[in-house]
Design a protein around this motif. Structure first.
Motif, PDB file in Angstrom:
ATOM      1  N   TYR A 207       0.840  -1.193   0.000  1.00  9.08           N
ATOM      2  CA  TYR A 207       0.000   0.000   0.000  1.00  9.08           C
ATOM      3  C   TYR A 207       0.881   1.251   0.000  1.00  9.08           C
ATOM      4  O   TYR A 207       1.931   1.304   0.637  1.00  9.08           O
ATOM      5  CB  TYR A 207      -0.918   0.023   1.220  1.00  9.08           C
ATOM      6  CG  TYR A 207      -2.046  -0.993   1.124  1.00  9.08           C
ATOM      7  CD1 TYR A 207      -3.119  -0.774   0.265  1.00  9.08           C
ATOM      8  CD2 TYR A 207      -2.031  -2.160   1.889  1.00  9.08           C
ATOM      9  CE1 TYR A 207      -4.154  -1.705   0.172  1.00  9.08           C
ATOM     10  CE2 TYR A 207      -3.052  -3.088   1.802  1.00  9.08           C
ATOM     11  CZ  TYR A 207      -4.113  -2.853   0.938  1.00  9.08           C
ATOM     12  OH  TYR A 207      -5.133  -3.760   0.841  1.00  9.08           O
ATOM     13  N   GLN A 208       0.387   2.279  -0.743  1.00  9.87           N
ATOM     14  CA  GLN A 208       1.129   3.529  -0.861  1.00  9.87           C
ATOM     15  C   GLN A 208       0.206   4.701  -0.553  1.00  9.87           C
ATOM     16  O   GLN A 208      -0.948   4.739  -1.000  1.00  9.87           O
ATOM     17  CB  GLN A 208       1.715   3.665  -2.278  1.00  9.87           C
ATOM     18  CG  GLN A 208       2.641   4.860  -2.454  1.00  9.87           C
ATOM     19  CD  GLN A 208       3.389   4.803  -3.786  1.00  9.87           C
ATOM     20  OE1 GLN A 208       3.271   3.824  -4.542  1.00  9.87           O
ATOM     21  NE2 GLN A 208       4.161   5.841  -4.083  1.00  9.87           N
ATOM     22  N   ALA A 213      -2.705  17.572  -4.075  1.00  4.00           N
ATOM     23  CA  ALA A 213      -2.597  19.033  -4.027  1.00  4.00           C
ATOM     24  C   ALA A 213      -2.843  19.597  -5.414  1.00  4.00           C
ATOM     25  O   ALA A 213      -2.126  19.250  -6.364  1.00  4.00           O
ATOM     26  CB  ALA A 213      -1.220  19.451  -3.526  1.00  4.00           C
ATOM     27  N   ASP A 214      -3.900  20.430  -5.522  1.00  6.09           N
ATOM     28  CA  ASP A 214      -4.291  21.019  -6.820  1.00  6.09           C
ATOM     29  C   ASP A 214      -4.536  19.925  -7.851  1.00  6.09           C
ATOM     30  O   ASP A 214      -4.174  20.050  -9.032  1.00  6.09           O
ATOM     31  CB  ASP A 214      -3.206  21.985  -7.336  1.00  6.09           C
ATOM     32  CG  ASP A 214      -2.985  23.155  -6.381  1.00  6.09           C
ATOM     33  OD1 ASP A 214      -3.970  23.579  -5.738  1.00  6.09           O
ATOM     34  OD2 ASP A 214      -1.827  23.596  -6.262  1.00  6.09           O
ATOM     35  N   GLY A 215      -5.117  18.828  -7.383  1.00 11.56           N
ATOM     36  CA  GLY A 215      -5.481  17.744  -8.282  1.00 11.56           C
ATOM     37  C   GLY A 215      -4.316  16.857  -8.687  1.00 11.56           C
ATOM     38  O   GLY A 215      -4.513  15.926  -9.487  1.00 11.56           O
ATOM     39  N   LYS A 216      -3.128  17.103  -8.162  1.00 10.97           N
ATOM     40  CA  LYS A 216      -1.972  16.294  -8.517  1.00 10.97           C
ATOM     41  C   LYS A 216      -1.567  15.375  -7.345  1.00 10.97           C
ATOM     42  O   LYS A 216      -1.521  15.840  -6.207  1.00 10.97           O
ATOM     43  CB  LYS A 216      -0.791  17.192  -8.897  1.00 10.97           C
ATOM     44  CG  LYS A 216      -1.048  18.028 -10.148  1.00 10.97           C
ATOM     45  CD  LYS A 216       0.174  18.883 -10.467  1.00 10.97           C
ATOM     46  CE  LYS A 216      -0.054  19.709 -11.733  1.00 10.97           C
ATOM     47  NZ  LYS A 216       1.121  20.551 -12.070  1.00 10.97           N
ATOM     48  N   GLU A 248      -0.012  -0.803  -4.797  1.00 12.94           N
ATOM     49  CA  GLU A 248       1.002  -0.745  -5.846  1.00 12.94           C
ATOM     50  C   GLU A 248       1.946  -1.939  -5.735  1.00 12.94           C
ATOM     51  O   GLU A 248       1.860  -2.740  -4.801  1.00 12.94           O
ATOM     52  CB  GLU A 248       1.794   0.571  -5.745  1.00 12.94           C
ATOM     53  CG  GLU A 248       0.940   1.824  -5.713  1.00 12.94           C
ATOM     54  CD  GLU A 248       0.204   2.101  -7.037  1.00 12.94           C
ATOM     55  OE1 GLU A 248       0.580   1.485  -8.068  1.00 12.94           O
ATOM     56  OE2 GLU A 248      -0.738   2.921  -7.043  1.00 12.94           O
ATOM     57  N   ASN A 249       2.838  -2.018  -6.727  1.00 11.83           N
ATOM     58  CA  ASN A 249       3.890  -3.028  -6.641  1.00 11.83           C
ATOM     59  C   ASN A 249       4.776  -2.729  -5.432  1.00 11.83           C
ATOM     60  O   ASN A 249       4.930  -1.570  -5.013  1.00 11.83           O
ATOM     61  CB  ASN A 249       4.738  -3.033  -7.916  1.00 11.83           C
ATOM     62  CG  ASN A 249       3.976  -3.589  -9.107  1.00 11.83           C
ATOM     63  OD1 ASN A 249       3.109  -4.456  -8.948  1.00 11.83           O
ATOM     64  ND2 ASN A 249       4.284  -3.091 -10.297  1.00 11.83           N
ATOM     65  N   PRO A 254       5.717   5.622  -9.019  1.00  8.00           N
ATOM     66  CA  PRO A 254       5.806   7.080  -9.195  1.00  8.00           C
ATOM     67  C   PRO A 254       4.445   7.735  -9.422  1.00  8.00           C
ATOM     68  O   PRO A 254       4.265   8.926  -9.155  1.00  8.00           O
ATOM     69  CB  PRO A 254       6.716   7.236 -10.420  1.00  8.00           C
ATOM     70  CG  PRO A 254       6.597   5.945 -11.159  1.00  8.00           C
ATOM     71  CD  PRO A 254       6.385   4.894 -10.120  1.00  8.00           C
ATOM     72  N   THR A 255       3.480   6.946  -9.889  1.00 10.41           N
ATOM     73  CA  THR A 255       2.118   7.467 -10.105  1.00 10.41           C
ATOM     74  C   THR A 255       1.121   6.458  -9.540  1.00 10.41           C
ATOM     75  O   THR A 255       1.362   5.245  -9.562  1.00 10.41           O
ATOM     76  CB  THR A 255       1.823   7.677 -11.603  1.00 10.41           C
ATOM     77  OG1 THR A 255       2.010   6.440 -12.308  1.00 10.41           O
ATOM     78  CG2 THR A 255       2.764   8.739 -12.183  1.00 10.41           C
TER      79      THR A 255
END
Length: 267
Positions: A207-208, A213-216, A248-249, A254-255
């Motif tokens: 889990y990550q 913030a501002d949709g990012k 996630e893996n 990164p995303t």
């Protein structure tokens, strides 16, 4: 009884050790006077005894001198009836026999004393080893307790700090019963997460946590779901309007994988 039987009977050994009776002393005195082979056998027994004693005890204590003198003086006062022919032989060998017996006695006492000291030393060594093991075990237990107290102290500091803003993350459709709490410090921007309920991740998955913030999405780090009793410190997040958790893996991504969104909560 012939000469061979007399030699093998053990009577000569008793005579050398001073254990024979007065009657036996008379008999052996006569034999010594009559038969040179008997005398040679007695001398051989005495020589063997002295050699054995000399091999076992190198140097008797200095105090043995006074003891020997007193014993010799005491022995000289005894009245022993012996055949005249044996008196000279007995008197010349009595001191040698006594010295040999004393040497053997000292050797046996020394051996017993050394054995006693060795056993005591081994027992003490085992006890010291046991105490050291016990000390190490107690030290380990103390370290564990200190770590627990420190963790509890950290948890209390996070929960009680007025600068830590709590954010409840609720379960998404993939895990509607899941829940976690995020604490975001508005001054230091430190982030802490406390997992209340999340399914165990499959092998190779983790889990990550993300800040939005501002949709990012901003990576806040991966965390463990097995420890639900304490808060876990995550990465520093300077600004955020919401937090979310994805699967996630192992090691993180990164995303975020939006199809594996498990938790979300707005500040």
């Amino acid at each position: 009884m012939d000469i061979t039987e007399q030699i093998s009977s053990g009577l000569l050994e008793s005579y050398v050790f001073g254990l024979s009776s007065e009657e036996e002393n008379r008999q052996i005195g006569n034999l010594i006077h009559q038969n040179a082979k008997i005398k040679e056998e007695i001398v051989a027994i005495e020589d063997a005894l002295i050699f054995y004693a000399s091999q076992q005890v190198k140097s008797p204590p200095a105090t043995i001198k006074d003891t020997l003198i007193s014993q010799i003086n005491y022995s000289s006062e005894k009245k022993i009836i012996m055949h005249p022919a044996s008196v000279a032989s007995r008197s010349s060998n009595s001191t040698i026999r006594f010295l040999a017996a004393a040497a053997i006695t000292l050797f046996l006492i020394s051996t017993a004393g050394n054995f006693f000291l060795y056993n005591n030393w081994k027992n003490a060594e085992h006890r010291v080893t046991a105490l050291n093991n016990e000390k190490e075990q107690l030290a380990q237990e103390l370290n564990v307790q200190e770590a627990k107290f420190k963790t509890v102290g950290n948890d209390m500091a996070v929960l009680q700090s007025p600068y830590n803003k709590p954010v409840m993350l609720k379960g998404m459709p993939v895990a509607p019963d899941a829940m976690a709490m995020v604490y975001w410090n508005t001054q230091t921007h430190e982030v802490f997460v406390n997992v209340h309920k999340l399914p165990a991740p499959p092998a190779g998955k983790q889990y990550q946590l993300w800040a939005l913030a501002d949709g990012k999405p901003i990576d806040a780090g991966v965390f463990d779901v097995t420890d639900t009793s304490h808060v876990q410190k995550m990465k520093v997040i300077n600004t955020a309007q919401a937090f979310a958790v994805t699967l996630e893996n192992e090691g993180g991504s990164p995303t975020p994988t939006l199809t594996a969104l498990y938790l979300m909560g707005k500040i």
